[in-house]
Design a protein around this motif. Structure first.
Motif, PDB file in Angstrom:
ATOM      1  N   ALA A   1      15.255  -4.042  -6.768  1.00 25.85           N
ATOM      2  CA  ALA A   1      15.077  -3.858  -5.319  1.00 25.85           C
ATOM      3  C   ALA A   1      13.978  -2.837  -5.037  1.00 25.85           C
ATOM      4  O   ALA A   1      13.162  -3.022  -4.124  1.00 25.85           O
ATOM      5  CB  ALA A   1      16.393  -3.416  -4.686  1.00 25.85           C
ATOM      6  N   GLY A   2      13.938  -1.769  -5.805  1.00 20.25           N
ATOM      7  CA  GLY A   2      12.887  -0.770  -5.634  1.00 20.25           C
ATOM      8  C   GLY A   2      11.509  -1.316  -5.964  1.00 20.25           C
ATOM      9  O   GLY A   2      10.518  -0.973  -5.320  1.00 20.25           O
ATOM     10  N   ALA A   3      11.432  -2.197  -6.966  1.00 21.89           N
ATOM     11  CA  ALA A   3      10.149  -2.804  -7.338  1.00 21.89           C
ATOM     12  C   ALA A   3       9.627  -3.696  -6.221  1.00 21.89           C
ATOM     13  O   ALA A   3       8.436  -3.661  -5.892  1.00 21.89           O
ATOM     14  CB  ALA A   3      10.301  -3.596  -8.628  1.00 21.89           C
ATOM     15  N   VAL A   4      10.510  -4.493  -5.637  1.00 20.09           N
ATOM     16  CA  VAL A   4      10.089  -5.356  -4.525  1.00 20.09           C
ATOM     17  C   VAL A   4       9.648  -4.504  -3.342  1.00 20.09           C
ATOM     18  O   VAL A   4       8.622  -4.780  -2.702  1.00 20.09           O
ATOM     19  CB  VAL A   4      11.235  -6.318  -4.132  1.00 20.09           C
ATOM     20  CG1 VAL A   4      10.918  -7.052  -2.852  1.00 20.09           C
ATOM     21  CG2 VAL A   4      11.490  -7.302  -5.256  1.00 20.09           C
ATOM     22  N   ALA A   5      10.400  -3.439  -3.046  1.00 18.82           N
ATOM     23  CA  ALA A   5      10.020  -2.559  -1.942  1.00 18.82           C
ATOM     24  C   ALA A   5       8.683  -1.872  -2.210  1.00 18.82           C
ATOM     25  O   ALA A   5       7.847  -1.751  -1.303  1.00 18.82           O
ATOM     26  CB  ALA A   5      11.116  -1.507  -1.721  1.00 18.82           C
ATOM     27  N   LEU A   6       8.455  -1.444  -3.439  1.00 23.81           N
ATOM     28  CA  LEU A   6       7.187  -0.803  -3.787  1.00 23.81           C
ATOM     29  C   LEU A   6       6.018  -1.770  -3.644  1.00 23.81           C
ATOM     30  O   LEU A   6       4.966  -1.406  -3.099  1.00 23.81           O
ATOM     31  CB  LEU A   6       7.240  -0.255  -5.209  1.00 23.81           C
ATOM     32  CG  LEU A   6       5.998   0.480  -5.674  1.00 23.81           C
ATOM     33  CD1 LEU A   6       5.938   1.840  -5.017  1.00 23.81           C
ATOM     34  CD2 LEU A   6       5.997   0.610  -7.165  1.00 23.81           C
ATOM     35  N   ASP A   7       6.207  -3.002  -4.103  1.00 21.50           N
ATOM     36  CA  ASP A   7       5.154  -4.012  -3.959  1.00 21.50           C
ATOM     37  C   ASP A   7       4.833  -4.270  -2.488  1.00 21.50           C
ATOM     38  O   ASP A   7       3.667  -4.384  -2.098  1.00 21.50           O
ATOM     39  CB  ASP A   7       5.561  -5.317  -4.637  1.00 21.50           C
ATOM     40  CG  ASP A   7       5.528  -5.218  -6.151  1.00 21.50           C
ATOM     41  OD1 ASP A   7       4.851  -4.313  -6.666  1.00 21.50           O
ATOM     42  OD2 ASP A   7       6.186  -6.041  -6.800  1.00 21.50           O
ATOM     43  N   MET A   8       5.873  -4.345  -1.670  1.00 21.01           N
ATOM     44  CA  MET A   8       5.643  -4.573  -0.236  1.00 21.01           C
ATOM     45  C   MET A   8       4.967  -3.377   0.427  1.00 21.01           C
ATOM     46  O   MET A   8       4.115  -3.547   1.301  1.00 21.01           O
ATOM     47  CB  MET A   8       6.961  -4.903   0.463  1.00 21.01           C
ATOM     48  CG  MET A   8       7.454  -6.298   0.128  1.00 21.01           C
ATOM     49  SD  MET A   8       8.786  -6.861   1.169  1.00 21.01           S
ATOM     50  CE  MET A   8      10.138  -5.876   0.593  1.00 21.01           C
ATOM     51  N   LEU A   9       5.325  -2.168   0.010  1.00 22.73           N
ATOM     52  CA  LEU A   9       4.672  -0.980   0.571  1.00 22.73           C
ATOM     53  C   LEU A   9       3.196  -0.917   0.191  1.00 22.73           C
ATOM     54  O   LEU A   9       2.351  -0.534   1.011  1.00 22.73           O
ATOM     55  CB  LEU A   9       5.389   0.287   0.107  1.00 22.73           C
ATOM     56  CG  LEU A   9       6.708   0.590   0.797  1.00 22.73           C
ATOM     57  CD1 LEU A   9       7.419   1.735   0.088  1.00 22.73           C
ATOM     58  CD2 LEU A   9       6.475   0.924   2.255  1.00 22.73           C
ATOM     59  N   VAL A  10       2.877  -1.285  -1.043  1.00 27.25           N
ATOM     60  CA  VAL A  10       1.474  -1.308  -1.462  1.00 27.25           C
ATOM     61  C   VAL A  10       0.702  -2.338  -0.647  1.00 27.25           C
ATOM     62  O   VAL A  10      -0.392  -2.061  -0.132  1.00 27.25           O
ATOM     63  CB  VAL A  10       1.359  -1.590  -2.984  1.00 27.25           C
ATOM     64  CG1 VAL A  10      -0.062  -1.940  -3.377  1.00 27.25           C
ATOM     65  CG2 VAL A  10       1.839  -0.391  -3.775  1.00 27.25           C
TER      66      VAL A  10
ATOM     67  N   TRP B   1      -7.456  -4.789   1.712  1.00 30.14           N
ATOM     68  CA  TRP B   1      -6.676  -5.723   0.915  1.00 30.14           C
ATOM     69  C   TRP B   1      -7.547  -6.440  -0.106  1.00 30.14           C
ATOM     70  O   TRP B   1      -8.614  -6.957   0.213  1.00 30.14           O
ATOM     71  CB  TRP B   1      -5.997  -6.766   1.796  1.00 30.14           C
ATOM     72  CG  TRP B   1      -5.385  -7.846   0.972  1.00 30.14           C
ATOM     73  CD1 TRP B   1      -5.835  -9.111   0.828  1.00 30.14           C
ATOM     74  CD2 TRP B   1      -4.238  -7.730   0.142  1.00 30.14           C
ATOM     75  NE1 TRP B   1      -5.035  -9.800  -0.042  1.00 30.14           N
ATOM     76  CE2 TRP B   1      -4.041  -8.970  -0.486  1.00 30.14           C
ATOM     77  CE3 TRP B   1      -3.358  -6.693  -0.149  1.00 30.14           C
ATOM     78  CZ2 TRP B   1      -3.009  -9.214  -1.362  1.00 30.14           C
ATOM     79  CZ3 TRP B   1      -2.331  -6.938  -1.026  1.00 30.14           C
ATOM     80  CH2 TRP B   1      -2.157  -8.184  -1.625  1.00 30.14           C
ATOM     81  N   SER B   2      -7.093  -6.441  -1.334  1.00 29.57           N
ATOM     82  CA  SER B   2      -7.662  -7.281  -2.378  1.00 29.57           C
ATOM     83  C   SER B   2      -6.582  -7.458  -3.428  1.00 29.57           C
ATOM     84  O   SER B   2      -5.781  -6.557  -3.671  1.00 29.57           O
ATOM     85  CB  SER B   2      -8.910  -6.656  -2.990  1.00 29.57           C
ATOM     86  OG  SER B   2      -8.579  -5.581  -3.828  1.00 29.57           O
TER      87      SER B   2
ATOM     88  N   GLN C   1       1.467  -3.591   2.322  1.00 32.20           N
ATOM     89  CA  GLN C   1       1.392  -3.169   3.726  1.00 32.20           C
ATOM     90  C   GLN C   1       0.375  -2.050   3.912  1.00 32.20           C
ATOM     91  O   GLN C   1      -0.387  -2.042   4.873  1.00 32.20           O
ATOM     92  CB  GLN C   1       2.769  -2.696   4.199  1.00 32.20           C
ATOM     93  CG  GLN C   1       2.817  -2.335   5.657  1.00 32.20           C
ATOM     94  CD  GLN C   1       2.602  -3.535   6.556  1.00 32.20           C
ATOM     95  OE1 GLN C   1       3.008  -4.649   6.225  1.00 32.20           O
ATOM     96  NE2 GLN C   1       1.964  -3.321   7.678  1.00 32.20           N
ATOM     97  N   GLY C   2       0.345  -1.115   2.980  1.00 29.60           N
ATOM     98  CA  GLY C   2      -0.632  -0.034   3.077  1.00 29.60           C
ATOM     99  C   GLY C   2      -2.055  -0.534   2.954  1.00 29.60           C
ATOM    100  O   GLY C   2      -2.963  -0.079   3.667  1.00 29.60           O
ATOM    101  N   MET C   3      -2.277  -1.479   2.052  1.00 22.72           N
ATOM    102  CA  MET C   3      -3.624  -2.026   1.895  1.00 22.72           C
ATOM    103  C   MET C   3      -4.031  -2.854   3.116  1.00 22.72           C
ATOM    104  O   MET C   3      -5.197  -2.827   3.526  1.00 22.72           O
ATOM    105  CB  MET C   3      -3.700  -2.858   0.618  1.00 22.72           C
ATOM    106  CG  MET C   3      -3.595  -2.017  -0.639  1.00 22.72           C
ATOM    107  SD  MET C   3      -3.659  -2.991  -2.126  1.00 22.72           S
ATOM    108  CE  MET C   3      -5.402  -3.339  -2.191  1.00 22.72           C
TER     109      MET C   3
END
Length: 148
Positions: free
Chosen positions: A87-96, A106-107, A98-100
């Motif tokens: 769950a933390g990995a999915v959240a981290l991927d989404m935060l990255v 974004w790339s 969203q931030g980009m």
């Protein structure tokens, strides 16, 4: 409020975890997953046209942060540790992502690099310094002797 109990290894567990041919397949599967995830990152960064690039990169984008988060959760039950790490990995991927997107940078290559950097840097503060570890071992053996 619920408290979480940390499991401490018992002497019986140490006897069972012996090296040799009777260890099981877990280390082999972990090594294979690491190799596949590393290949996925390499395929993504080199812009390969391989049909395996997508699934291998997805495994890397989920597996690398999950492994880093799982290191921080060493004392939890294995199922809870796995579920929380995923769950933390999915959240981290989404935060990255969203931030980009929010900063208009974004790339896909930048996303892989950002997830890699965060996954490498995340476990660094979790390791105590060698001197701290040695002092803790000495205090356990000799009692609570403090130096000033």
């Amino acid at each position: 409020m619920q408290t979480i109990r940390l499991k401490t290894p018992s002497p019986e567990d140490e006897e069972r975890a012996r090296p040799g041919p009777g260890r099981g397949l877990e280390p082999l599967l972990a090594g294979a997953a690491t190799a596949v995830a590393g290949t996925g990152a390499l395929l993504a960064l080199t812009d390969s046209g391989s049909p395996l690039r997508g699934p291998f990169t997805l495994l890397f984008l989920i597996g690398a942060p999950a492994a880093a988060i799982g290191l921080a959760l060493r004392g939890l039950d294995p199922f809870a540790r796995t579920l929380t790490a995923l769950a933390g990995a999915v959240a981290l991927d989404m935060l990255v992502a969203q931030g980009m997107l929010a900063t208009h940078h974004w790339s896909w290559r930048g996303g892989v690099v950002a997830v890699t950097a965060i996954s490498v840097l995340l476990p660094l503060p979790l390791r105590p310094r060698p001197v701290t570890r040695i002092l803790k071992r000495m205090s356990r053996r000799t009692g609570n002797i403090r130096s000033r």
